[in-house]
Structures are given as C-alpha cells and as structure tokens.
Design a protein around this motif. Structure first.
Motif: not given
Length: 405
Positions: A357-369, A371-385
């Motif tokens: 259930g891990v679905r990574l959002d490539a754009a979120r993962n590549e974006a610099r930021g 603080g805490i941020r989500v890098i999984s897709t909105d519909d990912s059953p597992v939230t990746v932070l």
C-alpha cells in the motif's frame, strides 16, 4: 523557565545546544572538538529570532589547546559570556545529557547521581566508543553547573519496550546472560521524536499508529513502532548491526570474523576498526557520503553503483521485515541526513513496497522543503513522510519533563 542545556559528549569532543523547550528551538549551539590533541577547535553559533524577522545565525570559531573536557566546558562558558546568549538572562534550569548505552536498567530519563555515574561506567564495555566519553562530559558539566539538576537520556531507552523475541539472540543462554548480550538498539531518541512528531502532524493519536521510522545518516537504523512503542529495531548489541552505513558493515555473517582472524591474524581491535571504520559505503566505493556515491553512480561508476544497490537492498529488507512484524504500516517516515535529503534513496527504498500500500508521489518526493512533509500520493494507504529529526529538542523535553515532575 523552559531552557535546557543539552550535552552530547564523546571521547575527544562534545556538542551542545541551549534549547528553549516551550518555543521548540535552539538559542545557541556549539562544538568543542580535538580534545586532548595539540590544537583543539571550539565553535559557537548564536541564533537570532524576532517577530516577523527571519532567523539568522552568527558563528564564532577559536583554535586553541583543549587538554580535557573540563577545559572545554570552560571555553564553552566563555563563548556564552562573550557572544551570548547570556546564561544569566537565558538561564538553563537543567542539563540534559545524551548517553548512548543504558543497558536494560535505564528505561527512562534518569536524574544523574554518583550511583548513576557508576552504573554508566559499568556499562562501558557494551559501548566502549561512547559511554566513557559521555561520562567525561557528565562529570565536567556537573562541575561547571553544580547547582543544576543533570539528567541522562539514553539512546537505548526507547527500545526497552521490545519483546523478548525481538531482543534475544539465539546464543548459549548462560553466555548471553553472563555478558549481558542482547539487542539494545540505538538512535532511540530520534525514533521517539520522529514517531511522535509524525503522529502529531497527521492529527492522530500515536497509540493508534503502526509506524516504521528510517533514520538514515552516516549511522543508520530502522525501527518498527507500534502504538508509540518500539517493538523491533535494526541495531543490536552495538550500533554495528543492521543497515549498511557510511563506514560500518551492518549485518554480516559472524564467521567472516573467524576467517579473517585465522587467515590474516587480525586482532579484535583490528576487526573492530575494519567493521566500524573501513567498511560500509566507504569500504565498497571509497566514499562514505551518499551524495558522493549518488553522483558517481550517475556518472557510471561501477563501484558506487554496487554500493548504492547493496545499501538499498538491505534497507528494503528491513522495511519488508517490519511490515511483516507490524502486520502492515500506517506511516513510514524518513529522517536524518540521508533520509531527509536524498530523494533517490527514498524512492528506491519504497519502490517495491506497492504490495503493502505504499504509493510515492514523485514530484513531492523530489521537491525540496523544510519541516515535516508528505511525499506519498493522496490515495496511498500508507502515508510516507519526511520528518526532520531533532534529538536535542527531544532530550531537552525529556529532561524538563523529569525535573518538572
């Protein structure tokens, strides 16, 4: 009344931070290193904050002989007096100390007494590279701040909730008991901070969450956290077990040591140096920094490519193992230097975890930021932070919590 001085002391250096716990930020930080060498170095950084003003920092550096930790603490006090903040105006109410190895005796922050000092010294054989230096820092700090309470916060404490099945080695029981050989785990302060921060960020009680925290720095570990409690972790009796690290092997067949001792005549000290200081990414590719490994890999370097692949293979193995131990996960968090900054490592680590259930959002993962941020897709059953760790703040919080009662 919420300011705590945090000390992280090693054998030839110590780091410090003056932390405002209620504000959740450091007022100043420093590093005193090369203690006992001909020429030492002391760095002191002051943070400036104000309403509507971006935080700024000023750094001051000195080079001078620092024969021992006591002298080093005197230099630290001088830096506060000369460059601020004033320890009279920003007076600490307690001193928190990071202690690496607490064995099975210390399961929570502990007020330091002569007896506690003696017990930390007794545990030194389990952490010969860390506990003696930590003890030197404790003694120097207690001499410098005799009227303040001093609290030991143990790296191993968070992992004392592991069940016997997780911390017991399949070793002759009498031998294991005689030498206190078991899995203790490390980076506990970071894993505690990150798992609590992730739950708070998601607005969910930590008791409801199954979490996997990947602390990936020069030293690296993964922990399975069930309901806010560590139930398994990759480091073991020492910080050598588990993941491939900057200069450490991580998991290795113990018979390798027997072969090297027999064929090359390596002594225990030489084996320790090989496994802890000349292996890992450095041993495989000649560089311990993941940024260098990745750059060389992208340029086609075969050794760097293999080092990266071995690193990811081991990391995936632990993520998969802890998914199995937890029966799935609600959150996977990446933290520390590599975990917070390497998008390529994060992407490769979870690439094969779609089945869980891990679905990574490539754009979120590549974006610099920040603080805490989500890098999984909105519909990912597992939230990746991505969760920036702050071990000093966690030590300060635990120290203040104990001293406030």
């Amino acid at each position: 009344m919420s300011i705590v001085l945090v000390i992280n002391s090693g054998s030839s250096s110590f780091k410090y931070q003056l932390v405002d716990v209620d504000a959740g930020r450091a007022l100043a930080a420093g590093l005193v290193e090369r203690i006992g060498q001909a020429e030492g170095v002391a760095r002191h950084t002051v943070s400036f904050h104000g309403p509507g003003v971006a935080a700024t920092k000023a750094e001051y550096t000195r080079e001078l002989p620092i024969p021992d930790h006591t002298t080093g603490f005197g230099i630290m006090l001088q830096a506060f007096a000369e460059h601020g903040p004033s320890l009279r105006e920003a007076a600490p109410v307690a001193v928190g100390h990071r202690v690496v190895q607490g064995g099975s005796r210390f399961v929570e922050p502990t007020l330091i007494t002569a007896e506690v000092e003696s017990l930390v010294e007794e545990l030194a054989p389990l952490a010969p590279l860390h506990n003696p230096g930590g003890l030197e820092g404790i003694r120097a700090a207690r001499a410098a701040f005799p009227d303040l309470p001093h609290v030991a916060v143990f790296d191993t404490a968070f992992h004392q909730t592991m069940p016997p099945a997780a911390y017991t080695y399949a070793l002759d029981r009498e031998v294991a008991q005689r030498h206190r050989i078991r899995k203790y785990g490390f980076h506990g302060t970071s894993h505690a901070f990150v798992s609590a921060a992730a739950a708070a960020f998601l607005g969910r009680p930590v008791e409801e969450l199954r979490q996997i925290v990947a602390h990936l720095g020069n030293g690296a570990s993964v922990t399975a956290v069930d309901g806010g409690r560590s139930v398994d972790t990759s480091m073991g009796l020492t910080p050598l077990q588990g993941l491939v690290m900057g200069t450490r092997t991580g998991d290795i067949d113990p018979s390798v040591l027997l072969v090297l001792a027999e064929r090359d005549g390596l002594t225990p000290a030489q084996l320790d140096e090989l496994l802890n200081k000349r292996s890992g990414l450095l041993g495989l590719a000649g560089a311990s920094d993941m940024r260098d490994i990745d750059a060389r890999r992208r340029a086609g370097d075969e050794a760097a490519t293999l080092a990266f692949d071995v690193y990811i293979h081991r990391l995936r193995a632990y993520l998969g193992a802890y998914l199995a131990q937890l029966g799935g996960a609600d959150v996977i968090s990446f933290t520390a230097g590599v975990g917070e900054n390497s998008a390529v490592v994060r992407a490769a680590a979870v690439e094969t975890l779609g089945f869980a259930g891990v679905r990574l959002d490539a754009a979120r993962n590549e974006a610099r930021g920040h603080g805490i941020r989500v890098i999984s897709t909105d519909d990912s059953p597992v939230t990746v932070l991505v969760v920036p760790t702050n071990e000093e703040l966690e030590i300060a919080r635990q120290t203040l919590g104990l001293t406030r009662g």
